[in-house]
Design an enzyme around this catalytic site. Structure first.
Site, mmCIF file in Angstrom:
data_model
loop_
_atom_site.group_PDB
_atom_site.id
_atom_site.type_symbol
_atom_site.label_atom_id
_atom_site.label_comp_id
_atom_site.label_asym_id
_atom_site.label_seq_id
_atom_site.Cartn_x
_atom_site.Cartn_y
_atom_site.Cartn_z
ATOM 1 N N TRP A 149 -2.281 2.327 -4.979
ATOM 2 C CA TRP A 149 -0.983 1.637 -5.112
ATOM 3 C C TRP A 149 -1.119 0.132 -5.347
ATOM 4 O O TRP A 149 -0.264 -0.468 -5.978
ATOM 5 C CB TRP A 149 -0.136 1.881 -3.856
ATOM 6 C CG TRP A 149 -0.546 1.047 -2.685
ATOM 7 C CD1 TRP A 149 -0.244 -0.287 -2.504
ATOM 8 C CD2 TRP A 149 -1.322 1.439 -1.569
ATOM 9 N NE1 TRP A 149 -0.803 -0.725 -1.325
ATOM 10 C CE2 TRP A 149 -1.466 0.307 -0.724
ATOM 11 C CE3 TRP A 149 -1.904 2.633 -1.168
ATOM 12 C CZ2 TRP A 149 -2.169 0.346 0.465
ATOM 13 C CZ3 TRP A 149 -2.599 2.663 0.019
ATOM 14 C CH2 TRP A 149 -2.736 1.536 0.816
ATOM 15 N N ASN A 150 -2.178 -0.454 -4.803
ATOM 16 C CA ASN A 150 -2.218 -1.919 -4.845
ATOM 17 C C ASN A 150 -2.621 -2.371 -6.247
ATOM 18 O O ASN A 150 -3.595 -1.886 -6.795
ATOM 19 C CB ASN A 150 -3.204 -2.455 -3.800
ATOM 20 C CG ASN A 150 -4.615 -1.987 -4.060
ATOM 21 O OD1 ASN A 150 -4.830 -0.802 -4.263
ATOM 22 N ND2 ASN A 150 -5.561 -2.888 -4.089
ATOM 23 N N LYS A 173 -2.971 8.675 -13.912
ATOM 24 C CA LYS A 173 -2.194 9.125 -12.756
ATOM 25 C C LYS A 173 -1.882 7.915 -11.902
ATOM 26 O O LYS A 173 -2.768 7.325 -11.284
ATOM 27 C CB LYS A 173 -2.972 10.154 -11.932
ATOM 28 C CG LYS A 173 -2.171 10.638 -10.734
ATOM 29 C CD LYS A 173 -3.076 11.132 -9.629
ATOM 30 C CE LYS A 173 -2.365 11.261 -8.304
ATOM 31 N NZ LYS A 173 -1.653 10.073 -7.835
ATOM 32 N N GLY A 226 -9.986 3.706 -5.757
ATOM 33 C CA GLY A 226 -9.357 4.191 -4.528
ATOM 34 C C GLY A 226 -10.365 4.188 -3.396
ATOM 35 O O GLY A 226 -11.352 3.439 -3.427
ATOM 36 N N GLY A 227 -10.139 5.042 -2.423
ATOM 37 C CA GLY A 227 -10.985 5.069 -1.236
ATOM 38 C C GLY A 227 -12.206 5.972 -1.404
ATOM 39 O O GLY A 227 -12.238 6.849 -2.279
ATOM 40 N N GLU A 248 -14.489 2.746 -8.522
ATOM 41 C CA GLU A 248 -14.258 1.413 -7.937
ATOM 42 C C GLU A 248 -13.625 1.639 -6.578
ATOM 43 O O GLU A 248 -12.449 2.009 -6.494
ATOM 44 C CB GLU A 248 -13.299 0.598 -8.819
ATOM 45 C CG GLU A 248 -13.825 0.260 -10.181
ATOM 46 C CD GLU A 248 -14.926 -0.786 -10.140
ATOM 47 O OE1 GLU A 248 -15.125 -1.422 -9.085
ATOM 48 O OE2 GLU A 248 -15.607 -0.933 -11.160
ATOM 49 N N LEU A 249 -14.399 1.406 -5.518
ATOM 50 C CA LEU A 249 -13.907 1.800 -4.192
ATOM 51 C C LEU A 249 -13.668 0.577 -3.314
ATOM 52 O O LEU A 249 -13.475 -0.525 -3.810
ATOM 53 C CB LEU A 249 -14.895 2.788 -3.573
ATOM 54 C CG LEU A 249 -15.318 3.930 -4.534
ATOM 55 C CD1 LEU A 249 -16.317 4.848 -3.881
ATOM 56 C CD2 LEU A 249 -14.115 4.702 -5.038
ATOM 57 N N CYS A 282 -9.214 -4.657 -2.534
ATOM 58 C CA CYS A 282 -10.567 -4.106 -2.356
ATOM 59 C C CYS A 282 -11.589 -5.211 -2.094
ATOM 60 O O CYS A 282 -12.572 -5.000 -1.407
ATOM 61 C CB CYS A 282 -10.969 -3.301 -3.576
ATOM 62 S SG CYS A 282 -10.773 -4.224 -5.084
ATOM 63 N N GLU A 380 -13.074 -0.458 6.456
ATOM 64 C CA GLU A 380 -12.065 -1.179 5.691
ATOM 65 C C GLU A 380 -10.700 -0.940 6.334
ATOM 66 O O GLU A 380 -10.287 0.207 6.511
ATOM 67 C CB GLU A 380 -12.059 -0.648 4.248
ATOM 68 C CG GLU A 380 -11.135 -1.414 3.346
ATOM 69 C CD GLU A 380 -11.094 -0.827 1.936
ATOM 70 O OE1 GLU A 380 -10.985 0.399 1.805
ATOM 71 O OE2 GLU A 380 -11.159 -1.611 0.979
#
Ligand code: NAD
Length: 488
Positions: A149-150, A173, A226-227, A248-249, A282, A380
């Protein structure tokens, strides 16, 4: 109540179902979002595959693709206010940040517009006299892009920009949390003149929409932000289609301050590094690694800045810290802080959500000296929570900085040039910012390793990553090829 739609094959449609979107500033439902289920995702991938093979897109010159991307960048700039307003409304990210960020979203598209016709192959000095051998760089195919979302407009720009520059097609998505800016972006994209199906935008939940998309047999590459737990699912999903992945986490990025640093700059950079976007970033500099010679003075300044931050509605230009995106994020921050206190950490300021409507959490500082296992120091939080640990020597600073399973970003504040170089060499992270923090540019690659993922976004390499290499052998001799079964 506003209603949004999916964008599939160049047309707008409702999803199989709908879900509510909540305004994080009030906790109230403000819009209805389309929910993509299996059939919608299949339709989007089909549209992307058809576009990928279509003469309108496959036969388009790279320069023409670049011109379309450039036009898209102009349209984004013209519609910046609306995009920023929607991102603020649906995710709670403050309007100051969304308005500033949208300007460089347009810059990212402009950068990749310029790169489209600079993605070159190569000629090989082959070790045979009568052969020409060269490499063609061809688009990798249909890309599934999945974002959190961010900063969705930004995190999708670093995927859509290079993918389209390279000639791929994309199904994006949007996150189920705050998808409005992406669905509005689809309306802007639609005006840019790309052939239908080149970009498709859907939203829905991870378990169905995300899983069906990332395991789809007709997807060639999955670009995920995302995570780490979701990334593991994505990698499992890619066992179905054997798609390549870029991940990209998250991070637990160290922000290291030596006693010789410009302390005013370091305090300001640390405040921006952890409290901007309410810590939902992140690259948040969420671990302050602080020289014990300046610890008390530095923490006193930080505390004062944290307590002076204007917390308020995200759509107010005066607001400096807005709400978190979801109630779940508030609970996560609360739980991690409580567990850290149990592990011996001390709350310097903040630590509890604000009373009242909305998902507000104040800037929080935790002194974790003597509490190395505090969860806020190792996990995190994705909220405005800074964990502090002090050091006595440079070696110890480096050891603490690298004591993490993540490896995304880092910051070093020192005026000592040789020490800065030693730290740059020693830190295990994809980005080292020296005497600055959180600077980004379309020209500079971005990404991490370890639990922070792999692959790079931004820069030339990102566009190359959306290509595959085809090796071409061409025999230049007119002599007949000898019969292989005749002995000489
Ligand atoms: P998340 O991993 O929960 O969700 C991200 C996206 O994955 C969402 O769109 C979600 O619907 C989708 N998803 C969930 N389950 C899925 C599945 N099984 N298959 C496919 N897709 C699925 O992340 P989040 O909580 O929304 O975002 C926060 C995380 O994102 C943090 O860890 C943060 O650090 C990270 N992040 C990383 C970067 C970066 O560039 N490195 C940037 C921003 C955020």
């Amino acid at each position: 109540m506003q209603q949004f739609q999916h964008y599939i094959g160049g047309t707008f449609s409702d999803g199989a179902a709908q879900f509510d979107s909540v305004d994080p500033a009030t906790g109230q439902v403000w819009a209805k979002m389309p929910e993509a289920r299996r059939a919608d995702v299949n339709a989007a991938v089909r549209a992307a595959r058809q576009a990928f093979l279509s003469p309108q897109w496959a036969g388009m010159s790279a320069s023409a693709r670049g011109k379309l991307l450039s036009g898209l960048a102009d349209l984004i700039a013209q519609n910046a206010a609306r995009l920023a307003e929607l991102e603020t409304r649906d995710t709670g990210k403050i309007i100051r940040e969304t308005s500033a960020q949208i300007a460089y979203v347009a810059d990212y598209y402009r950068y990749y517009a310029g790169l489209a016709d600079k993605i070159e192959g190569a000629h090989l000095p082959i070790d045979k006299p009568d052969m020409e051998v060269w490499l063609r760089r061809e688009p990798i195919g249909v890309v599934a892009a999945v974002v959190p979302w961010n900063s969705q407009l930004f995190l999708s720009a670093v995927k859509i920009g290079p993918a389209l520059a390279a000639g791929c097609t994309v199904v994006l998505k949007a996150s189920e949390e705050g998808p409005a800016p992406m669905l509005e972006f689809a309306r802007i994209f639609d005006q840019a003149g790309f052939p239908p199906g080149v970009l498709n935008i859907v939203t829905g939940f991870g378990a169905e929409c995300g899983a069906v998309l990332t395991s789809h047999p007709d997807v060639d590459h999955v670009a995920f932000t995302g995570g780490a737990d979701t990334a593991r699912q994505i990698v499992r999903n890619s066992a179905e289609n054997l798609a390549s992945t870029s991940l990209e986490l998250g991070g637990k990025s160290p922000f290291i301050v030596f006693e010789d640093a410009d302390l005013d700059s370091a305090v300001n950079a640390q405040v921006a590094g952890i409290f901007a976007a309410s810590g939902q970033s992140c690259v948040a500099g969420s671990r302050l690694v602080l020289s014990d010679r300046i610890k008390d003075a530095f923490l006193a300044r930080l505390k004062q800045k944290a307590e002076a931050a204007v917390i308020g509605p995200p759509d107010d230009m005066a607001t400096e810290v807005g709400p978190l995106c979801t109630r779940a994020q508030v609970s996560r921050a609360e739980d991690l802080i409580a567990a850290s206190e149990t592990a011996g950490a001390r709350v310097v300021t903040g630590g509890r959500p604000l009373e009242g409507d909305g998902y507000y959490f104040p800037p929080t500082i935790l002194d974790c000296s003597g509490a190395p296992d505090a969860p806020c120091l190792t996990q995190e939080v994705f909220g405005p929570v800074l964990s502090v640990v002090s050091f006595t020597s440079e070696d110890e600073a480096l050891q603490i900085a690298n004591d993490t399973a993540f490896g995304l970003a880092s910051g070093v504040f020192t005026r000592d040039l040789t020490r800065a170089h030693r730290m740059i060499r020693g830190i295990r992270a994809g980005i080292v910012w020296v005497n600055t923090y959180r600077a980004v540019s379309p020209i500079a690659p971005f990404g991490g390793h370890g639990l922070s993922g792999h692959g790079r976004e931004g820069g030339l390499q990102a566009a190359l990553d959306y290509t595959k290499v085809k090796t071409v052998w061409l025999r230049t001799s007119d002599d007949p090829i000898p019969d292989p079964f005749v002995m000489r």
